[in-house]
Every structure is written in C-alpha cells, then in structure tokens.
Design a protein around this motif. Structure first.
Motif, PDB file in Angstrom:
ATOM      1  N   LEU A 148     -21.526  28.245  -7.969  1.00 55.55           N
ATOM      2  CA  LEU A 148     -22.397  27.452  -7.095  1.00 55.55           C
ATOM      3  C   LEU A 148     -21.799  26.081  -6.811  1.00 55.55           C
ATOM      4  CD1 LEU A 148     -25.954  28.318  -8.452  1.00 55.55           C
ATOM      5  CD2 LEU A 148     -25.045  28.793  -6.173  1.00 55.55           C
ATOM      6  N   ALA A 149     -21.119  25.506  -7.820  1.00 54.43           N
ATOM      7  CA  ALA A 149     -20.494  24.192  -7.629  1.00 54.43           C
ATOM      8  C   ALA A 149     -19.445  24.253  -6.514  1.00 54.43           C
ATOM      9  CB  ALA A 149     -19.858  23.714  -8.936  1.00 54.43           C
ATOM     10  N   VAL A 150     -18.606  25.283  -6.548  1.00 52.37           N
ATOM     11  CA  VAL A 150     -17.570  25.422  -5.510  1.00 52.37           C
ATOM     12  C   VAL A 150     -18.217  25.697  -4.154  1.00 52.37           C
ATOM     13  CG1 VAL A 150     -15.495  26.653  -4.811  1.00 52.37           C
ATOM     14  CG2 VAL A 150     -15.946  26.321  -7.214  1.00 52.37           C
ATOM     15  N   LEU A 151     -19.225  26.600  -4.141  1.00 55.34           N
ATOM     16  CA  LEU A 151     -19.853  26.977  -2.871  1.00 55.34           C
ATOM     17  C   LEU A 151     -20.531  25.773  -2.203  1.00 55.34           C
ATOM     18  CD1 LEU A 151     -20.671  29.192  -0.867  1.00 55.34           C
ATOM     19  CD2 LEU A 151     -22.709  29.597  -2.265  1.00 55.34           C
ATOM     20  N   ASP A 192     -16.800  35.542 -11.065  1.00 55.18           N
ATOM     21  CA  ASP A 192     -15.593  34.700 -11.137  1.00 55.18           C
ATOM     22  C   ASP A 192     -14.642  34.964  -9.970  1.00 55.18           C
ATOM     23  OD1 ASP A 192     -16.369  33.337 -13.363  1.00 55.18           O
ATOM     24  OD2 ASP A 192     -15.295  34.608 -14.782  1.00 55.18           O
ATOM     25  N   VAL A 193     -14.581  36.223  -9.519  1.00 56.94           N
ATOM     26  CA  VAL A 193     -13.732  36.537  -8.352  1.00 56.94           C
ATOM     27  C   VAL A 193     -14.284  35.840  -7.108  1.00 56.94           C
ATOM     28  CG1 VAL A 193     -13.005  38.388  -6.810  1.00 56.94           C
ATOM     29  CG2 VAL A 193     -12.869  38.719  -9.259  1.00 56.94           C
ATOM     30  N   VAL A 194     -15.609  35.842  -6.974  1.00 56.89           N
ATOM     31  CA  VAL A 194     -16.230  35.130  -5.846  1.00 56.89           C
ATOM     32  C   VAL A 194     -15.909  33.633  -5.939  1.00 56.89           C
ATOM     33  CG1 VAL A 194     -18.424  34.511  -4.764  1.00 56.89           C
ATOM     34  CG2 VAL A 194     -18.054  36.845  -5.595  1.00 56.89           C
ATOM     35  N   SER A 195     -15.988  33.081  -7.168  1.00 55.89           N
ATOM     36  CA  SER A 195     -15.703  31.647  -7.369  1.00 55.89           C
ATOM     37  C   SER A 195     -14.269  31.318  -6.982  1.00 55.89           C
ATOM     38  CB  SER A 195     -15.908  31.261  -8.842  1.00 55.89           C
ATOM     39  OG  SER A 195     -17.145  31.677  -9.303  1.00 55.89           O
TER      40      SER A 195
END
Length: 458
Positions: free
Chosen positions: A428-431, A370-373
């Motif tokens: 993955l959606a954000v990335l 979640d932090v990565v997101s």
C-alpha cells in the motif's frame, strides 16, 4: 559515450520481431542484472554449501550477515549516491572532464572513512562476543560494499550499463567460486569468499573508471564544498533506500515476526523469502522502463528542450511537448501492462516454484502480494526518473518522504493485525506513493511550457 539508448535504438532499427526481442532482452538484463546477480549469487553460495557446511544454520547466518551488510551499506551511501552523480554530470556539462576522476576517488575515500568508522564501532560494540575473524570480515565487507554502491551509481549515471553488468557477473562468479572453495572453513570461509569477489568487483570498477576518465590529479574533494551537491538529492537518496528497507528491519526486529540469527542480526523467516523471490519478477518491467525511457522519452525530451533553447516556434514547442507527454504516459502504461502479466505468471507458477525451493506453500499469499509490491515499485522508479529528467527534485523528495512515512505506518499496522496482513503495508505504501506521483506528474506536464519559460532563474 555510447549509452544503452544507442545500443537499444540499433537493435530496434532492425524493424523485426527478433530485433524487438533482442532489444527488450538486452534492456532487461542490463537494467535488473546487477540486482538479480546479487540475489542469485548469495543464494547460490548457500545452495552449493548445503552438503559441506555443517550445521546448515551457518549458511543461514552467512546469508543474513550479507543481507544486513547490503541493506546498511545502501542506506548509508544513499546520502551520496544521487547527489554525487549529479555533481559529476554538472562538471561534464561544463566540459571539465578532468575533475571526474579525482572527485570519484575522493568520494570513494570519504565513503571508506565513514563506513570504516561506523563499521568499526558496530564490530566493537554490537558484535561483542563473536569471533575476531567474523567481525573483521563483516567490517571489510561493509566498507567494500559501500564503495561498490558509489561506483555503481556513478557508472550508471555515466550510462556504462554494459560494463556494470559484466563486472557484477565476474565479481559474483568469483564470490561463488571462492566461497565454494573456502566453505570447509564454515561461516568465516563463506564470508571470506564473498568478500574476495566483492573486492575484485570494486577493483574492476576502479580500473575501468581510471582508464575511461584520465586526469593528472589523483584525488580531490571539490564535491563536498558548500553548494556543490544538492541537499535535496542527498535527502532523496537516503529516503529512497531507507524506505525500501525499513519494512524489512521492522519485520526482523519485531517479536513473533523476526528471529535472532547471529549476534545483533535478526531475520524474518516469514517475510524474507517471498520478498526476495518477488524481486526476480521485475526483469520485464525494468526492460520496458529502460527501452521507453532511454529511447522514446529521451528523444522527445532532447527535441523539446533544444526547441526551447534555440528559439523554436510556440506551435513547434507545444507539439514536441505533446509528443514527450505521450511517450511518458505510454511508457508508464507499458510498465504497468508488462508487470501485470509478470504478476499473473508468478501467481500461476508460485506453487511449483515454492515446491522446487523446498519452501512451504504457506508462503504463497505473501509471495503474491510481494510480487504486486515489487511490480508497483518499478512504476515508482519510472515516475521518479521522469521527475529527475524534469529536474523536479523537491517533488521527488516529497514522494520519497511520503513513501518512508507510509511504509513505517502501514507496516506497523500489518504487524499489529497479524500474519494475514503481512506484506500489505509495503504494497500500500508503494501504491499510494505511485498514485500521488502520477497526480503530481499530470499537474507538472500541464504547466511544463509555463514553468520552462517563466520560472527559470535569471
């Protein structure tokens, strides 16, 4: 009107490490302050009520009720947020400052009616069986929050960041204090305290706007006339807010991942805590985002378009374009760099943070992803901001549409595959959206002069 860029440039002109730290600290607090205050305010009310409100499940019901109010009001007002801000910016560009106040009041009135109608229907049909006081507080809270988002995005568009931060600080302080005083009345007391603070916040925003943009007319609805607002911005505002919240709704209402808390309102004990903690890590990225966008990028952006309008030489225009492109790439790289550090710090501090909050260490893996997101979402905000400056609204509409579809599809897959994959859908959606946005941005920057000169309407 002095905006945040002016304040940041003043701090950076000190040309010292202390001035640099001051500039980034100021930008971080201004950029992420209202969002962080909202999270901390609601959590503080719950924490301070632990010894008084019995059973403690009432505190969970309060926090879930507020979270649903915030999510639903953001999605509803997303339709108007960006489109109305652009409408006001266009009127200011035309030197029609006297239209600002009456249309701002008109927008608030329209939102109040829409939120009131939807909230009333929900209170009557969805919350049937719950107490009248609870339903009235939910209805009033939903209306007030909806109006606050319009006022916030309006004042953000006018670059009144410092005033927004102070008003949020006062509003949420009153929410916490009032809720603590009224906590003896249980769930309704906590909700009443929260709503009172939000009412003060909204009132403060309205008073500030009335004093800043005087007019001899009180209310107008010019903004809803055909052609006054861009449909693309209405779509972007709705899709972005919907995309940010849709994975939470899917977790809340999927059997096994979500639980019923009160009436029709669900929560996900697995998903909610890590995602809200993760958003606390975006402060460094928001600081870099504001410093780079509001100082370097805006400076070269203005110089480039001034040169185009005033007939600068081709060599001068190409040089300014190259400098503007360099600041964009440098800004996005710095956001990535600082958020990578924030991610690494969170990875190290996560076990101690969870122990401090009394949460299970099983949350660790979900908190990491979640932090990565959340960090990637800051990069997405930076990209969308650049596209807005370049007036590439169709690209932003496409990107937010891709974000929504990916978030729905990938979150559904993660829910289907089980707890080990929770959080990866949103990440993955954000990335993928960010990578797509970077590809679009590269292409647009390569053809910027051609599109500026050749594709303008008569």
């Amino acid at each position: 009107m002095a905006g945040i860029g002016f304040e940041i440039r003043k701090l950076l002109k000190k040309e010292s490490y202390f001035g640099l730290i001051q500039a980034y600290t100021y930008a971080g607090i201004i950029g992420a302050g209202p969002w962080i205050l909202s999270i901390l305010g609601v959590q503080a009310i719950g924490f301070l009520s632990l010894a008084i409100v019995v059973p403690t499940f009432l505190i969970t019901q309060f926090q879930v009720s507020v979270t649903h109010m915030i999510a639903a009001s953001l999605i509803l007002t997303g339709i108007l947020q960006l489109a109305f801000t652009r409408y006001i910016s266009d009127r200011l560009f035309e030197k029609r400052d006297d239209t600002v106040l009456p249309n701002f009041i008109g927008a608030l009135f329209a939102v109040m009616v829409a939120a009131g109608a939807i909230g009333l229907a929900a209170a009557v049909f969805l919350f049937d069986g719950l107490g009248v006081v609870y339903r009235l507080l939910m209805l009033s809270g939903f209306i007030i929050l909806s109006m606050i988002w319009i006022a916030t995005i309006f004042l953000s568009g006018m670059k009144q960041y410092k005033q927004i931060l102070w008003l949020f600080l006062v509003g949420y302080s009153i929410s916490v204090l009032a809720a603590v005083v009224l906590r003896q009345f249980g769930l309704e007391g906590l909700l009443l305290g929260f709503v009172l603070g939000q009412f003060v916040l909204l009132t403060g925003m309205m008073v500030f706007t009335l004093r800043t943009y005087p007019s001899n007319r009180f209310i107008e609805f010019d903004f809803i006339k055909p052609g006054r607002m861009y449909l693309s911005l209405m779509g972007v505002g709705f899709l972005y807010n919907f995309g940010v919240w849709i994975d939470k709704y899917m977790f809340w209402y999927t059997a096994g991942a979500g639980q019923q808390i009160i009436g029709p309102l669900n929560a996900s004990l697995i998903y909610d805590l890590p995602i809200f903690l993760a958003y606390l890590s975006i402060i460094p990225g928001m600081a870099v985002f504001l410093v780079r966008m509001e100082t370097d990028f805006v400076e070269y952006y203005d110089k480039f378009y001034d040169a185009v309008r005033e007939g600068g030489s081709l060599e001068q225009i190409e040089q300014l374009r190259d400098e503007m492109v360099h600041t964009i790439r440098q800004g996005i790289f710095e956001i990535v760099k600082i958020q990578t550090i924030a991610v690494l710090v969170t990875f190290v501090a996560a076990p101690a943070l969870l122990r401090l909050l009394g949460a299970s260490q099983l949350y660790q893996s979900l908190l990491y992803i979640d932090v990565v997101s959340a960090s990637t979402q800051v990069v997405l905000l930076g990209l969308l901001n650049v596209f807005f400056y370049l007036d590439k609204r169709r690209i932003v509409l496409l990107l937010t549409g891709i974000f929504v579809l990916l978030n729905i599809g990938l979150t559904a897959l993660s829910l289907h595959w089980g707890p080990a994959y929770y959080g990866y859908g949103f990440a993955l959606a954000v990335l993928i959206t960010v990578l797509t946005g970077m590809a679009f941005l590269d292409r647009k920057l390569q053809t910027l002069e051609y599109e500026t000169f050749m594709l303008q309407r008569g």
